[in-house]
Design an enzyme around this catalytic site. Structure first.
Site, PDB file in Angstrom:
ATOM      1  N   GLU A 186      25.958 -35.948 -27.617  1.00 16.44           N
ATOM      2  CA  GLU A 186      27.378 -36.030 -27.290  1.00 16.44           C
ATOM      3  C   GLU A 186      27.483 -36.298 -25.791  1.00 16.44           C
ATOM      4  O   GLU A 186      26.916 -35.580 -24.981  1.00 16.44           O
ATOM      5  CB  GLU A 186      28.087 -34.720 -27.664  1.00 16.44           C
ATOM      6  CG  GLU A 186      29.578 -34.794 -27.406  1.00 16.44           C
ATOM      7  CD  GLU A 186      30.393 -33.811 -28.251  1.00 16.44           C
ATOM      8  OE1 GLU A 186      29.856 -33.238 -29.225  1.00 16.44           O
ATOM      9  OE2 GLU A 186      31.582 -33.625 -27.922  1.00 16.44           O
ATOM     10  N   ARG A 187      28.183 -37.375 -25.453  1.00 15.94           N
ATOM     11  CA  ARG A 187      28.281 -37.837 -24.055  1.00 15.94           C
ATOM     12  C   ARG A 187      26.904 -38.196 -23.496  1.00 15.94           C
ATOM     13  O   ARG A 187      26.597 -37.903 -22.339  1.00 15.94           O
ATOM     14  CB  ARG A 187      28.962 -36.796 -23.160  1.00 15.94           C
ATOM     15  CG  ARG A 187      30.236 -36.194 -23.729  1.00 15.94           C
ATOM     16  CD  ARG A 187      31.285 -37.216 -24.043  1.00 15.94           C
ATOM     17  NE  ARG A 187      32.422 -36.619 -24.737  1.00 15.94           N
ATOM     18  CZ  ARG A 187      33.401 -37.323 -25.280  1.00 15.94           C
ATOM     19  NH1 ARG A 187      33.391 -38.645 -25.248  1.00 15.94           N
ATOM     20  NH2 ARG A 187      34.404 -36.735 -25.870  1.00 15.94           N
ATOM     21  N   ASN A 229      28.842 -27.824 -29.566  1.00 21.24           N
ATOM     22  CA  ASN A 229      29.479 -28.037 -30.863  1.00 21.24           C
ATOM     23  C   ASN A 229      28.331 -27.912 -31.864  1.00 21.24           C
ATOM     24  O   ASN A 229      27.726 -28.884 -32.282  1.00 21.24           O
ATOM     25  CB  ASN A 229      30.129 -29.423 -30.948  1.00 21.24           C
ATOM     26  CG  ASN A 229      31.312 -29.535 -29.991  1.00 21.24           C
ATOM     27  OD1 ASN A 229      32.048 -28.563 -29.779  1.00 21.24           O
ATOM     28  ND2 ASN A 229      31.488 -30.707 -29.406  1.00 21.24           N
ATOM     29  N   LYS A 306      30.323 -21.653 -27.747  1.00 25.36           N
ATOM     30  CA  LYS A 306      31.638 -22.287 -27.598  1.00 25.36           C
ATOM     31  C   LYS A 306      32.442 -21.825 -28.797  1.00 25.36           C
ATOM     32  O   LYS A 306      32.099 -22.154 -29.935  1.00 25.36           O
ATOM     33  CB  LYS A 306      31.489 -23.804 -27.595  1.00 25.36           C
ATOM     34  CG  LYS A 306      32.806 -24.583 -27.672  1.00 25.36           C
ATOM     35  CD  LYS A 306      32.570 -26.100 -27.575  1.00 25.36           C
ATOM     36  CE  LYS A 306      33.854 -26.893 -27.709  1.00 25.36           C
ATOM     37  NZ  LYS A 306      33.644 -28.347 -27.550  1.00 25.36           N
ATOM     38  N   GLU A 310      38.467 -26.639 -29.263  1.00 27.94           N
ATOM     39  CA  GLU A 310      38.329 -27.983 -29.821  1.00 27.94           C
ATOM     40  C   GLU A 310      37.826 -27.946 -31.257  1.00 27.94           C
ATOM     41  O   GLU A 310      36.885 -28.643 -31.638  1.00 27.94           O
ATOM     42  CB  GLU A 310      37.402 -28.828 -28.938  1.00 27.94           C
ATOM     43  CG  GLU A 310      37.927 -28.945 -27.517  1.00 27.94           C
ATOM     44  CD  GLU A 310      37.141 -29.893 -26.630  1.00 27.94           C
ATOM     45  OE1 GLU A 310      35.929 -30.026 -26.830  1.00 27.94           O
ATOM     46  OE2 GLU A 310      37.769 -30.501 -25.750  1.00 27.94           O
ATOM     47  N   LYS A 383      33.940 -23.931 -16.492  1.00 24.33           N
ATOM     48  CA  LYS A 383      33.883 -25.286 -15.920  1.00 24.33           C
ATOM     49  C   LYS A 383      34.453 -25.260 -14.505  1.00 24.33           C
ATOM     50  O   LYS A 383      35.360 -24.491 -14.218  1.00 24.33           O
ATOM     51  CB  LYS A 383      34.662 -26.274 -16.777  1.00 24.33           C
ATOM     52  CG  LYS A 383      33.973 -26.597 -18.097  1.00 24.33           C
ATOM     53  CD  LYS A 383      34.612 -27.782 -18.822  1.00 24.33           C
ATOM     54  CE  LYS A 383      33.908 -27.998 -20.156  1.00 24.33           C
ATOM     55  NZ  LYS A 383      34.373 -29.193 -20.904  1.00 24.33           N
ATOM     56  N   ASP A 388      38.803 -30.396 -17.096  1.00 22.54           N
ATOM     57  CA  ASP A 388      37.615 -30.909 -17.770  1.00 22.54           C
ATOM     58  C   ASP A 388      36.870 -31.952 -16.953  1.00 22.54           C
ATOM     59  O   ASP A 388      36.970 -33.138 -17.241  1.00 22.54           O
ATOM     60  CB  ASP A 388      38.052 -31.527 -19.116  1.00 22.54           C
ATOM     61  CG  ASP A 388      36.879 -31.746 -20.050  1.00 22.54           C
ATOM     62  OD1 ASP A 388      35.788 -31.257 -19.751  1.00 22.54           O
ATOM     63  OD2 ASP A 388      37.076 -32.409 -21.080  1.00 22.54           O
ATOM     64  N   GLU A 410      30.040 -24.034 -14.651  1.00 26.25           N
ATOM     65  CA  GLU A 410      29.500 -25.126 -15.468  1.00 26.25           C
ATOM     66  C   GLU A 410      29.768 -26.442 -14.745  1.00 26.25           C
ATOM     67  O   GLU A 410      30.910 -26.784 -14.453  1.00 26.25           O
ATOM     68  CB  GLU A 410      30.154 -25.126 -16.856  1.00 26.25           C
ATOM     69  CG  GLU A 410      29.580 -26.183 -17.784  1.00 26.25           C
ATOM     70  CD  GLU A 410      30.107 -26.088 -19.215  1.00 26.25           C
ATOM     71  OE1 GLU A 410      30.135 -24.972 -19.788  1.00 26.25           O
ATOM     72  OE2 GLU A 410      30.505 -27.134 -19.756  1.00 26.25           O
ATOM     73  N   GLU A 416      30.343 -37.842 -17.653  1.00 27.32           N
ATOM     74  CA  GLU A 416      31.264 -38.167 -18.746  1.00 27.32           C
ATOM     75  C   GLU A 416      32.520 -38.908 -18.282  1.00 27.32           C
ATOM     76  O   GLU A 416      32.860 -39.959 -18.814  1.00 27.32           O
ATOM     77  CB  GLU A 416      31.657 -36.873 -19.462  1.00 27.32           C
ATOM     78  CG  GLU A 416      32.680 -37.093 -20.556  1.00 27.32           C
ATOM     79  CD  GLU A 416      33.117 -35.800 -21.226  1.00 27.32           C
ATOM     80  OE1 GLU A 416      32.502 -34.745 -20.977  1.00 27.32           O
ATOM     81  OE2 GLU A 416      34.076 -35.857 -22.010  1.00 27.32           O
ATOM     82  N   GLU A 536      36.542 -42.066  -6.779  1.00 25.93           N
ATOM     83  CA  GLU A 536      37.862 -41.423  -6.811  1.00 25.93           C
ATOM     84  C   GLU A 536      38.924 -42.427  -6.388  1.00 25.93           C
ATOM     85  O   GLU A 536      39.999 -42.500  -6.984  1.00 25.93           O
ATOM     86  CB  GLU A 536      37.878 -40.211  -5.867  1.00 25.93           C
ATOM     87  CG  GLU A 536      39.235 -39.501  -5.866  1.00 25.93           C
ATOM     88  CD  GLU A 536      39.259 -38.280  -4.952  1.00 25.93           C
ATOM     89  OE1 GLU A 536      38.534 -38.263  -3.943  1.00 25.93           O
ATOM     90  OE2 GLU A 536      40.014 -37.342  -5.261  1.00 25.93           O
ATOM     91  N   TRP A 567      46.948 -33.092 -25.693  1.00 26.98           N
ATOM     92  CA  TRP A 567      45.704 -32.721 -25.006  1.00 26.98           C
ATOM     93  C   TRP A 567      45.920 -32.045 -23.653  1.00 26.98           C
ATOM     94  O   TRP A 567      44.991 -31.464 -23.095  1.00 26.98           O
ATOM     95  CB  TRP A 567      44.795 -33.943 -24.840  1.00 26.98           C
ATOM     96  CG  TRP A 567      44.236 -34.390 -26.146  1.00 26.98           C
ATOM     97  CD1 TRP A 567      44.673 -35.433 -26.905  1.00 26.98           C
ATOM     98  CD2 TRP A 567      43.170 -33.780 -26.878  1.00 26.98           C
ATOM     99  NE1 TRP A 567      43.928 -35.522 -28.063  1.00 26.98           N
ATOM    100  CE2 TRP A 567      42.996 -34.510 -28.065  1.00 26.98           C
ATOM    101  CE3 TRP A 567      42.331 -32.689 -26.634  1.00 26.98           C
ATOM    102  CZ2 TRP A 567      42.037 -34.187 -29.021  1.00 26.98           C
ATOM    103  CZ3 TRP A 567      41.374 -32.362 -27.584  1.00 26.98           C
ATOM    104  CH2 TRP A 567      41.235 -33.111 -28.761  1.00 26.98           C
TER     105      TRP A 567
HETATM  106  O1  GCW Z   1      34.597 -32.594 -21.904  1.00 31.20           O
HETATM  107  C1  GCW Z   1      34.779 -32.310 -23.239  1.00 31.20           C
HETATM  108  C2  GCW Z   1      33.938 -33.310 -23.925  1.00 31.20           C
HETATM  109  C3  GCW Z   1      33.392 -32.859 -25.245  1.00 31.20           C
HETATM  110  C4  GCW Z   1      32.710 -31.528 -25.040  1.00 31.20           C
HETATM  111  C5  GCW Z   1      33.742 -30.533 -24.532  1.00 31.20           C
HETATM  112  C6  GCW Z   1      33.108 -29.206 -24.174  1.00 31.20           C
HETATM  113  C7  GCW Z   1      30.762 -30.739 -26.171  1.00 31.20           C
HETATM  114  O2  GCW Z   1      34.694 -34.475 -24.071  1.00 31.20           O
HETATM  115  O3  GCW Z   1      32.486 -33.836 -25.681  1.00 31.20           O
HETATM  116  O4  GCW Z   1      32.117 -31.066 -26.225  1.00 31.20           O
HETATM  117  O5  GCW Z   1      34.350 -30.997 -23.360  1.00 31.20           O
HETATM  118  O6  GCW Z   1      32.768 -29.046 -23.008  1.00 31.20           O
HETATM  119  O7  GCW Z   1      32.949 -28.383 -25.035  1.00 31.20           O
END
Ligand code: GCW
Length: 852
Positions: A186-187, A229, A306, A310, A383, A388, A410, A416, A536, A567
């Protein structure tokens, strides 16, 4: 032997052998003779390993040192079995305890080390001493010594080095499930998983061992291979056996293994009717599972969770708190010495029409009431910003609200939202901006890094640290991009010592990765240090977020995608203004989640720094910033400046031809050229979008005014027809053309006569490279071919592919120094392939030195 010799000769002639990046910054490449010669005689000739057990870090330290001396100096170290603690011709490596046993007592500084810390002494008059608090520390010290030598640094040093924090983890988002038989990430932008394929752990874990070396050398002490996930099937006996093999591959390097859990596992794979964390059968199930894990992996690091985020299951499903969920795991791993990394990335879909709704508030709303309720082996993983991984965010206010809990930050080595490793973006300056942010807890100086280190009045937290999301894959160079590896390197260095300087880390990495040539060092330093500001500038400014497409690939521009959905990554842009009002007085109240001194800054438009002003305030486009510019003019100017900086990167890189191996030179050049082109797509898309929305012109007359362009749709079309592009601002003029298959025997083409003065020009062509398909284009002047290209970006860049004409697939190719007579005809022929209908946007006929 012959190979080694050849290498040395090549190096001394100034030639450079091809390199694929597999060894990252641990190449142990031969140093130039003039650098080594004065020191050759004083180098140690033997190595003493204390208590070295095969498969353990001190043993590994011996292997690395031997390999390093062979590579750097073509010198074989002898293995001394009987330690002479006073001999100046040996390197002694071991733990403080082993050293004391063998040599009487360890130096005083080596006796007071923290876990994983080391003492390194290279000054003359005795052996080189590398003494770890534990075996892992001894290996870290060995890598430190090798890093000095590999950079041609022979200075005499004696110092102790200790980690700022105990938790220094790498998180991988690797899936076990198939993508054509491979494990996807993922990513992930550097190839498939090095851990999984076909729903199981790979049988060949060679790449994992190679990766373990890299992680160990930057002092990462634990890794979670599977996606947050999480797939509950990882808990099957067979897959736990596989995890044990992964742990075996990491163990020699002192890297422990952890695992992401799926909260619903007791139900989905355990056959229970519930996954309620307070249910006795659930607690028992996890207890047994955990015992099975530790039976296979006695040094298992712990779990990463997690939950309720989501779509992932979690304790809230049963009206339990997130702390109830975290503590259930904490109790299961506690007897084994494990920990639980519990993610604070918890938020819900929101109502766009609710002006008080704010995703940035979610983490504090969920976690502040739980502060003090987590078991002492739970670390809340936060994070860096409240949303995000955007190109700019304020530090997460949660750091200031977890005063009675362990906290980790994090970060994302994975780019990403930051160009997916196809754009050079050196991230250390971004991370440091957050780590060095003073949250003014209790109105005293409290940098985010202080909080992670537990330097607080209430309670010094025993645990805390860093989690970095890393997406290394099967690509030989790990991240798909050689230059992106500086981010992985800097991540580890910062986790060990968050006060390290961005440029100093970068330069160590550069010397280790590319050698000592000062020009190489200069160019990489200049480009890398300019890269985050440039990115940026040509993406999202003033704290408005990255402005990439948030609904799909997170790659190209799509500013409208931010708004009008649940979102919560909103910009609230309309024809009058832009930005989220996060003030307490009139907005979502988010500014009030910070300690009062910080809140007072963010609450007030006059005090909020320009670079975060739209994060905290909704402002008219005509609002005057502290810089003196208006919001809209800043957008235009920043986008032009950012794209101009990106144009300079390939030009700078081209000055290095011959100063490094061709393989890496060409690989990097391709990406930098791509980035330069894509930065123009970004620039034009964002400027066009806000120009249309606001109706306010660019004071400098650039936006929408491209004098050197010929739009494909205005050219003579043969077998080509107009095609919509979505969003329209990702096409110059709002539309493109695609080959419709007609066009007669000569295929599809666009052509135009060139009304420019005779002379030499660069011709740039903007096109779309969609997936799947490999269209072919040729460019001709008066029917004479001057160049050709193929739509093969999907094979060359690891970014998320796009099957449509949009900001992700938009690309540019430039043909240099083309001689043109006024009235010549330019023609581009396109041969569709697969899904790729040889799309074209425009051509630019550029006087030399001009980019439009
Ligand atoms: O940044 C988002 C991403 C998801 C990621 C999620 C997370 C693993 O788009 O791909 O899922 O955050 O950090 O849980």
């Amino acid at each position: 032997m012959i190979l080694t010799r050849g290498f040395v000769v090549a190096a001394s002639l100034g030639l450079v052998a091809a390199e694929n990046g597999l060894d990252g910054w641990l190449r142990y490449a031969p140093l130039p003779e003039d650098v080594v010669a004065p020191h050759l005689d004083s180098l140690p000739s033997g190595i003493v390993l204390l208590d070295a057990v095969e498969g353990q870090p001190v043993f590994t330290a011996g292997i690395e040192l031997t390999k390093g001396f062979r590579g750097i100096f073509s010198k074989d170290l002898s293995k001394e079995v009987k330690p002479d603690c006073n001999s100046s011709s040996v390197v002694i490596i071991g733990t403080a305890d082993a050293y004391a046993d063998a040599c009487g007592s360890a130096p005083a500084e080596a006796q007071g080390l923290k876990a994983d810390g080391f003492w390194l002494r290279t000054d003359s008059g005795g052996p080189v001493q590398i003494i770890g608090q534990n075996a892992r520390g001894a290996l870290y010290g060995t890598f430190e010594y090798l890093s000095m030598l590999a950079q041609g640094n022979f200075s005499s040093v004696s110092y102790a080095s200790n980690p700022a924090v105990p938790v220094r983890w790498a998180n991988h988002w690797d899936n076990m499930n198939n993508r054509g038989g491979h494990g996807s990430i993922e990513r992930g932008y550097g190839g498939d998983s090095i851990f999984f394929a076909n729903d199981q752990v790979l049988s060949n874990l060679t790449r994992v061992s190679q990766y373990a070396r890299l992680l160990s050398s930057i002092r990462i002490n634990a890794i979670v291979p599977n996606n947050v996930n999480a797939d509950a099937n990882l808990l099957s006996d067979k897959n736990l056996d596989g995890m044990a093999r992964i742990a075996d591959a990491f163990r020699p390097y002192g890297v422990q293994v952890g695992m992401s859990l799926n909260f619903a596992s007791p139900q989905s794979v355990g056959g229970l009717s519930t996954f309620d964390p307070l249910d006795a059968s659930v607690i028992k199930w996890w207890g047994q599972k955990t015992d099975q894990v530790y039976k296979r992996i006695p040094d298992f690091a712990g779990y990463l969770v997690k939950a309720n985020s989501e779509g992932q299951p979690g304790p809230i499903t049963y009206h339990r708190t997130l702390a109830d969920g975290a503590n259930m795991f904490a109790k299961a791993v506690k007897p084994h010495g494990g920990i639980v990394m519990f993610r604070a990335f918890v938020y819900d879909q929101l109502d766009y029409n609710d002006k008080k709704a704010d995703r940035a508030n979610a983490a504090v709303e969920y976690f502040r009431p739980l502060d003090g309720k987590f078991d002492d082996n739970v670390v809340v993983q936060v994070k860096y910003g409240p949303i995000d991984f955007q190109v700019r965010e304020p530090a997460s206010p949660l750091f200031a609200n977890l005063l009675k809990s362990n906290a980790a930050i994090e970060l994302q080595v994975t780019q990403e939202y930051l160009g997916q490793q196809c754009h050079l973006v050196y991230l250390a300056p971004l991370w440091k901006e957050i780590l060095d942010f003073d949250l003014r807890v209790n109105n005293e100086q409290y940098f985010v890094r202080d909080i992670l280190e537990g330097k607080r009045p209430e309670k010094a937290q025993p645990l805390g640290g860093f989690a970095g999301v890393v997406n290394v894959g099967q690509d030989l160079n790990w991240l798909g991009s050689h230059l992106a590896m500086s981010n992985l390197y800097a991540y580890g260095r910062l986790a060990w010592n968050p006060t390290e300087g961005s440029e100093a880390m970068l330069q160590d990495w550069t010397r280790l990765t590319f050698g000592l040539d000062p020009d190489v060092l200069d160019v990489i330093t200049t480009m890398s240090m300019e890269s985050w500001p440039a990115y940026e500038n040509y993406t999202g400014n003033l704290g408005v977020q990255t402005l990439t497409d948030i609904l799909h690939t997170h790659y190209g521009p799509n500013p409208a995608s931010q708004d009008g959905n649940g979102w919560g990554q909103w910009t609230r842009a309309d024809k009058n203004g832009i930005g989220m009002d996060r003030s307490v007085a009139s907005g979502t109240g988010n500014a009030g989640q910070y300690p009062p001194a910080v809140a007072a800054v963010y609450e007030n438009v006059e005090k909020t720094p320009d670079n975060l002003i739209l994060w905290f305030h909704h402002l008219p486009y005509t609002h005057k910033l502290k810089s003196g510019s208006t919001v809209i003019q800043h957008f235009y100017d920043a986008h032009y400046a950012g794209a101009a900086a990106a144009q300079s990167f390939p030009t700078l890189w081209e000055t290095l031809k011959g100063k490094l191996d061709d393989e890496r030179y060409e690989h990097v050049l391709y990406r930098l050229r791509y980035q330069a082109g894509h930065s123009l797509v970004w620039r034009d898309a964002i400027c066009t979008f806000y120009n249309k929305l606001s109706g306010i012109r660019d004071d400098h007359g650039r936006v929408g005014n491209h004098t050197h362009r010929i739009e494909a749709e205005t050219m003579r079309l043969s077998g080509y027809s107009r095609s919509n592009v979505s969003p329209p601002e990702t096409a110059s003029g709002g539309v493109a053309v695609t080959a419709s298959g007609g066009g007669g025997g000569s295929g599809s083409s666009v052509s135009s006569s060139l009304d420019v003065p005779s002379g030499t020009y660069d011709i740039a062509v903007n096109y779309y490279d969609v997936n799947p398909g490999k269209a072919k284009w040729e460019i001709l002047i008066n029917d004479e071919k001057i160049g050709a290209w193929t739509g093969d970006i999907e094979d060359r860049l690891g970014k998320e592919p796009s099957d449509a004409l949009d900001g992700h697939s938009a690309a540019r190719v430039t043909f240099r120094n083309v001689t043109i007579e006024k009235g010549d005809t330019v023609k581009i022929t396109g041969k569709a392939n697969g899904n790729e209908a040889a799309p074209l946007d425009y051509i630019s006929v550029l006087p030399l030195g001009v980019v439009d």
